[in-house]
Design a protein around this motif. Structure first.
Motif, PDB file in Angstrom:
ATOM      1  N   ALA A 117       0.877  -1.214   0.107  1.00 14.01           N
ATOM      2  CA  ALA A 117      -0.193   0.145   0.035  1.00 14.01           C
ATOM      3  C   ALA A 117       0.862   1.208  -0.023  1.00 14.01           C
ATOM      4  CB  ALA A 117      -0.930  -0.091   1.181  1.00 14.01           C
ATOM      5  N   THR A 118       1.851   1.096   0.963  1.00 12.46           N
ATOM      6  CA  THR A 118       2.754   2.397   0.900  1.00 12.46           C
ATOM      7  C   THR A 118       3.732   2.449  -0.473  1.00 12.46           C
ATOM      8  OG1 THR A 118       3.303   1.931   3.223  1.00 12.46           O
ATOM      9  CG2 THR A 118       4.996   3.549   2.166  1.00 12.46           C
ATOM     10  N   GLU A 119       3.770   1.452  -1.305  1.00 12.29           N
ATOM     11  CA  GLU A 119       4.605   1.592  -2.780  1.00 12.29           C
ATOM     12  C   GLU A 119       3.548   1.956  -3.581  1.00 12.29           C
ATOM     13  OE1 GLU A 119       6.066  -1.653  -6.023  1.00 12.29           O
ATOM     14  OE2 GLU A 119       5.436  -2.354  -4.057  1.00 12.29           O
ATOM     15  N   ALA A 120       2.206   1.596  -3.492  1.00  9.59           N
ATOM     16  CA  ALA A 120       1.273   2.059  -4.447  1.00  9.59           C
ATOM     17  C   ALA A 120       0.986   3.836  -4.174  1.00  9.59           C
ATOM     18  CB  ALA A 120       0.046   1.543  -4.377  1.00  9.59           C
ATOM     19  N   GLY A 175       3.244   5.678  -3.026  1.00 11.68           N
ATOM     20  CA  GLY A 175       4.607   6.400  -3.716  1.00 11.68           C
ATOM     21  C   GLY A 175       4.590   6.662  -5.099  1.00 11.68           C
ATOM     22  N   ALA A 176       4.059   5.467  -5.640  1.00 13.39           N
ATOM     23  CA  ALA A 176       4.177   5.365  -7.290  1.00 13.39           C
ATOM     24  C   ALA A 176       2.981   6.575  -7.631  1.00 13.39           C
ATOM     25  CB  ALA A 176       3.773   4.156  -7.604  1.00 13.39           C
ATOM     26  N   GLN A 177       1.799   6.706  -6.890  1.00 12.17           N
ATOM     27  CA  GLN A 177       0.902   7.750  -7.228  1.00 12.17           C
ATOM     28  C   GLN A 177       1.589   9.078  -7.069  1.00 12.17           C
ATOM     29  OE1 GLN A 177      -1.949   7.443  -8.809  1.00 12.17           O
ATOM     30  NE2 GLN A 177      -2.496   5.360  -8.502  1.00 12.17           N
ATOM     31  N   LEU A 178       2.284   9.061  -5.988  1.00  6.84           N
ATOM     32  CA  LEU A 178       2.905  10.477  -5.926  1.00  6.84           C
ATOM     33  C   LEU A 178       3.838  10.896  -6.959  1.00  6.84           C
ATOM     34  CD1 LEU A 178       3.946  12.919  -4.152  1.00  6.84           C
ATOM     35  CD2 LEU A 178       5.412  11.506  -3.055  1.00  6.84           C
ATOM     36  N   LEU A 179       4.483   9.964  -7.568  1.00  9.12           N
ATOM     37  CA  LEU A 179       5.500  10.139  -8.644  1.00  9.12           C
ATOM     38  C   LEU A 179       4.624  10.383  -9.673  1.00  9.12           C
ATOM     39  CD1 LEU A 179       8.358   7.373  -7.759  1.00  9.12           C
ATOM     40  CD2 LEU A 179       8.644   9.954  -7.539  1.00  9.12           C
ATOM     41  N   ALA A 180       3.510   9.576  -9.970  1.00  5.76           N
ATOM     42  CA  ALA A 180       2.936   9.867 -11.073  1.00  5.76           C
ATOM     43  C   ALA A 180       2.195  11.275 -11.110  1.00  5.76           C
ATOM     44  CB  ALA A 180       1.568   8.762 -11.288  1.00  5.76           C
ATOM     45  N   SER A 181       1.796  11.826  -9.933  1.00  7.50           N
ATOM     46  CA  SER A 181       1.224  13.162  -9.856  1.00  7.50           C
ATOM     47  C   SER A 181       2.283  14.255 -10.249  1.00  7.50           C
ATOM     48  CB  SER A 181       0.633  13.392  -8.430  1.00  7.50           C
ATOM     49  OG  SER A 181       1.570  13.260  -7.544  1.00  7.50           O
ATOM     50  N   GLU A 182       3.726  13.824  -9.848  1.00  2.91           N
ATOM     51  CA  GLU A 182       4.643  14.943 -10.055  1.00  2.91           C
ATOM     52  C   GLU A 182       4.848  14.805 -11.797  1.00  2.91           C
ATOM     53  OE1 GLU A 182       7.857  13.631  -7.514  1.00  2.91           O
ATOM     54  OE2 GLU A 182       7.078  14.782  -5.883  1.00  2.91           O
ATOM     55  N   TRP A 183       4.813  13.633 -12.207  1.00  5.08           N
ATOM     56  CA  TRP A 183       5.047  13.400 -13.725  1.00  5.08           C
ATOM     57  C   TRP A 183       3.748  14.342 -14.311  1.00  5.08           C
ATOM     58  CZ3 TRP A 183       9.718  13.090 -15.738  1.00  5.08           C
ATOM     59  CH2 TRP A 183      10.716  12.371 -15.132  1.00  5.08           C
ATOM     60  N   ALA A 184       2.525  14.109 -13.824  1.00  4.44           N
ATOM     61  CA  ALA A 184       1.459  14.892 -14.443  1.00  4.44           C
ATOM     62  C   ALA A 184       1.492  16.322 -14.629  1.00  4.44           C
ATOM     63  CB  ALA A 184       0.250  14.238 -13.724  1.00  4.44           C
ATOM     64  N   ARG A 185       2.284  16.656 -13.505  1.00  6.35           N
ATOM     65  CA  ARG A 185       2.445  18.334 -13.610  1.00  6.35           C
ATOM     66  C   ARG A 185       3.471  18.573 -14.687  1.00  6.35           C
ATOM     67  NH1 ARG A 185       6.249  21.334 -11.197  1.00  6.35           N
ATOM     68  NH2 ARG A 185       5.883  23.551 -10.409  1.00  6.35           N
ATOM     69  N   VAL A 215       3.104   1.178 -11.938  1.00  2.00           N
ATOM     70  CA  VAL A 215       3.629   0.462 -10.388  1.00  2.00           C
ATOM     71  C   VAL A 215       2.695   0.490  -9.609  1.00  2.00           C
ATOM     72  CG1 VAL A 215       5.478   1.134  -8.594  1.00  2.00           C
ATOM     73  CG2 VAL A 215       6.045   1.254 -11.149  1.00  2.00           C
ATOM     74  N   ALA A 216       1.682   1.734  -9.491  1.00  2.00           N
ATOM     75  CA  ALA A 216       0.726   1.471  -8.465  1.00  2.00           C
ATOM     76  C   ALA A 216      -0.367   0.387  -8.621  1.00  2.00           C
ATOM     77  CB  ALA A 216       0.154   2.983  -8.444  1.00  2.00           C
ATOM     78  N   ALA A 217      -0.699   0.259  -9.775  1.00  5.12           N
ATOM     79  CA  ALA A 217      -1.617  -0.892  -9.979  1.00  5.12           C
ATOM     80  C   ALA A 217      -1.096  -2.192  -9.882  1.00  5.12           C
ATOM     81  CB  ALA A 217      -2.151  -0.840 -11.527  1.00  5.12           C
ATOM     82  N   ASN A 218       0.274  -2.432 -10.144  1.00  4.53           N
ATOM     83  CA  ASN A 218       1.016  -3.699  -9.998  1.00  4.53           C
ATOM     84  C   ASN A 218       1.087  -3.831  -8.314  1.00  4.53           C
ATOM     85  OD1 ASN A 218       2.654  -5.882 -11.087  1.00  4.53           O
ATOM     86  ND2 ASN A 218       3.933  -5.068  -9.314  1.00  4.53           N
ATOM     87  N   ALA A 219       1.110  -2.818  -7.454  1.00  2.00           N
ATOM     88  CA  ALA A 219       1.330  -3.094  -6.144  1.00  2.00           C
ATOM     89  C   ALA A 219      -0.044  -3.091  -5.517  1.00  2.00           C
ATOM     90  CB  ALA A 219       1.486  -1.692  -5.501  1.00  2.00           C
ATOM     91  N   GLN A 220      -1.264  -3.038  -6.029  1.00  2.00           N
ATOM     92  CA  GLN A 220      -2.475  -3.379  -5.754  1.00  2.00           C
ATOM     93  C   GLN A 220      -2.920  -4.906  -5.669  1.00  2.00           C
ATOM     94  OE1 GLN A 220      -4.821  -1.409  -4.340  1.00  2.00           O
ATOM     95  NE2 GLN A 220      -3.677   0.338  -4.577  1.00  2.00           N
ATOM     96  N   ILE A 221      -2.147  -5.581  -6.689  1.00  2.00           N
ATOM     97  CA  ILE A 221      -2.010  -7.047  -6.551  1.00  2.00           C
ATOM     98  C   ILE A 221      -1.758  -7.696  -5.410  1.00  2.00           C
ATOM     99  CG2 ILE A 221      -1.389  -9.031  -7.796  1.00  2.00           C
ATOM    100  CD1 ILE A 221      -0.993  -7.717 -10.505  1.00  2.00           C
TER     101      ILE A 221
END
Length: 490
Positions: free
Chosen positions: A149-152, A154-164, A297-303
């Motif tokens: 869950a922490t990995e997911a 963190g990946a969402q954080l990086l995704a939001s930074e790349w989205a910016r 990465v976030a979706a993979n961590a959800q598995i």
């Protein structure tokens, strides 16, 4: 025995990670960009050049800097980063014990059924008890559910930074495109005004020739047609100029208003042609591709989170504190207490809910893989389209320059023929109309050529690298992403 105890302690503190670890999916990378010029794989790439080097107009650079500081889409993206950072803190907090404090008190008074004190309780008719202490709970992450869950997060954080940074790249390109369009409209209205002044002079000349009996009334009407054609173009261009200025103002986060000008359109993007670079570098440079990978990465961590539901969950709860009792104002105590209680829960029958959760997470991961591969493919297509557009628009602009020279010379010859009485004014009208349209088309061709360069710059991933970008404020200490996302930080 000691080895078994050490193994048990390691299991309690670290556990194992269920679910697959992230691996970048394969994607088709061409050997070179289609329509790339000779030496197109050399370094540096156009996408690595800072935007203020690409756009050398000081007025345009000032507009882009203002947009990077005030644009609402960019500020919304920054707010999403703050939200993602907070979600990382929330997810990480479950890896640690939760500790709370509590204070309690109870007062009891015993009475008989008649409302009077019960004689049997006359010596013990009221009591008071007070306690205070700490309470703690901790879930042992044996199977890595909380770490996933922490990995997911963190990946969402990086995704939001790349989205910016996707927004930054789009914003830089959009401001440049609108500014070039504005300068092109300025050139067109200047051509229209010069043509209007020239045609008014021609109209006066034709009227003088009519008074002298050399020209006809038809020549006057044709000269008036030329004048009105130029005059009617001006209000249309003025409307377009005002609307583009309003667009730029909105991109800058301002109310509609005038926009300062700098260099003319033909002096914009005065830089030597730069190669697009290596095709393999595009995946690392494009922010939308990096965003798609972090979402994967976030979706993979959800598995892993879903699969961990098959295994037992172990939690520890405990409390410790002190207290005291008072019976009929007589004190007893103080006393201390300490409790600890392990709890193990495991699903036995869920009607397929846990397996369905795993299947759902795997399906979302497969969707994220396909979206990632689609984004990579779209990136290569955009680069190829931009390269082709730039080269063909450049060729088209060169042809338009030659056409303008030809139409200007044709107008000069037709005016000579008309003044010599060899041709009618209809020939002048046709030549001047062709010249006017050719000059306006040349400005549009110059704009299209520079727009293609802007699109190529954005397609190569440029526009988001400057060090003076407005970074979102950080609430408190910096938060690092999850442990498995290290090394992917932009």
């Amino acid at each position: 025995m000691r080895r078994a105890a050490a193994l048990a302690m390691a299991l309690l503190t670290t556990g194992c990670l269920v679910g697959p670890n992230h691996q970048r999916p394969p994607y088709p990378v061409p050997d070179e960009f289609r329509a790339a010029p000779a030496g197109g794989q050399a370094d540096p790439s156009l996408g690595d050049v800072e935007w203020w080097t690409v756009f050398r107009d000081e007025a345009l650079v000032a507009l882009i800097r203002t947009a990077l500081a005030e644009n609402f889409d960019l500020r919304i993206a920054a707010a999403r980063i703050l939200d993602a950072r907070s979600q990382v803190v929330v997810a990480r907090s479950f890896l640690f014990p939760t500790i709370g404090a509590g204070i309690g008190a109870s007062y009891n008074r015993f009475t008989g059924s008649s409302g009077q004190f019960d004689p049997t309780l006359s010596q013990l008719n009221q009591s008071f008890q007070g306690t205070g202490g700490l309470e703690a709970s901790y879930e042992i992450d044996l199977w890595g559910r909380l770490r996933r869950a922490t990995e997911a997060a963190g990946a969402q954080l990086l995704a939001s930074e790349w989205a910016r940074r996707v927004v930054v790249s789009a914003l830089v390109a959009e401001v440049a495109r609108a500014y070039f369009e504005l300068r092109g409209l300025d050139d067109q209205i200047e051509i229209a005004r010069q043509s209007l002044a020239s045609r008014e002079d021609s109209l006066r000349l034709v009227r003088l020739r009519l008074d002298g009996g050399v020209a006809t009334l038809l020549d006057v009407r044709q000269a008036e047609i030329l004048r009105e054609q130029a005059a009617q173009t001006i209000p249309v261009l003025l409307r377009q100029i005002a609307q583009v200025e309003n667009l730029i103002s909105a991109l800058l986060g301002r109310n509609p208003g005038p926009v300062p000008r700098g260099q003319p359109l033909e002096q914009q993007l005065a830089l030597p042609p730069l190669p697009p670079g290596l095709t393999s570098e595009l995946v690392e440079r494009r922010p939308d591709i990096r965003q798609a990978e972090e979402q994967l990465v976030a979706a993979n961590a959800q598995i892993g989170i879903a699969r961990a539901q098959f295994f037992p969950q172990v939690a520890l709860t405990g409390s410790a504190g002190v207290g005291g009792n008072a019976f009929n104002s007589a004190l007893f105590g103080p006393f201390g207490f300490f409790t600890i209680m392990p709890a193990i829960s495991m699903p036995l029958y869920t009607a397929g809910r846990v397996q369905a959760g795993v299947d759902s997470a795997e399906a979302r991961t497969q969707e994220a893989v396909l979206r990632y591969q689609q984004t990579v493919l779209q990136a290569f297509r955009e680069v190829a389209d931009s390269l082709i557009a730039y080269e063909r628009n450049r060729e088209f602009r060169l042809e338009k320059e030659r056409l303008v020279e030809v139409t200007r010379d044709a107008l000069r010859l037709s005016e000579i023929r008309y003044r010599g009485g060899v041709a009618s004014y209809l020939e002048v009208l046709d030549s001047d109309t062709r010249r006017f349209d050719a000059e306006l088309d040349l400005v549009r061709a110059s704009f299209d050529e520079r727009l293609a360069m802007v699109q190529l710059y954005r397609a190569l991933g440029g526009g988001w690298r400057p060090a003076d970008l407005v970074e979102p404020p950080s609430p408190g200490a910096a938060v690092r992403p999850g442990p498995t996302s290290a090394g992917r930080s932009p």
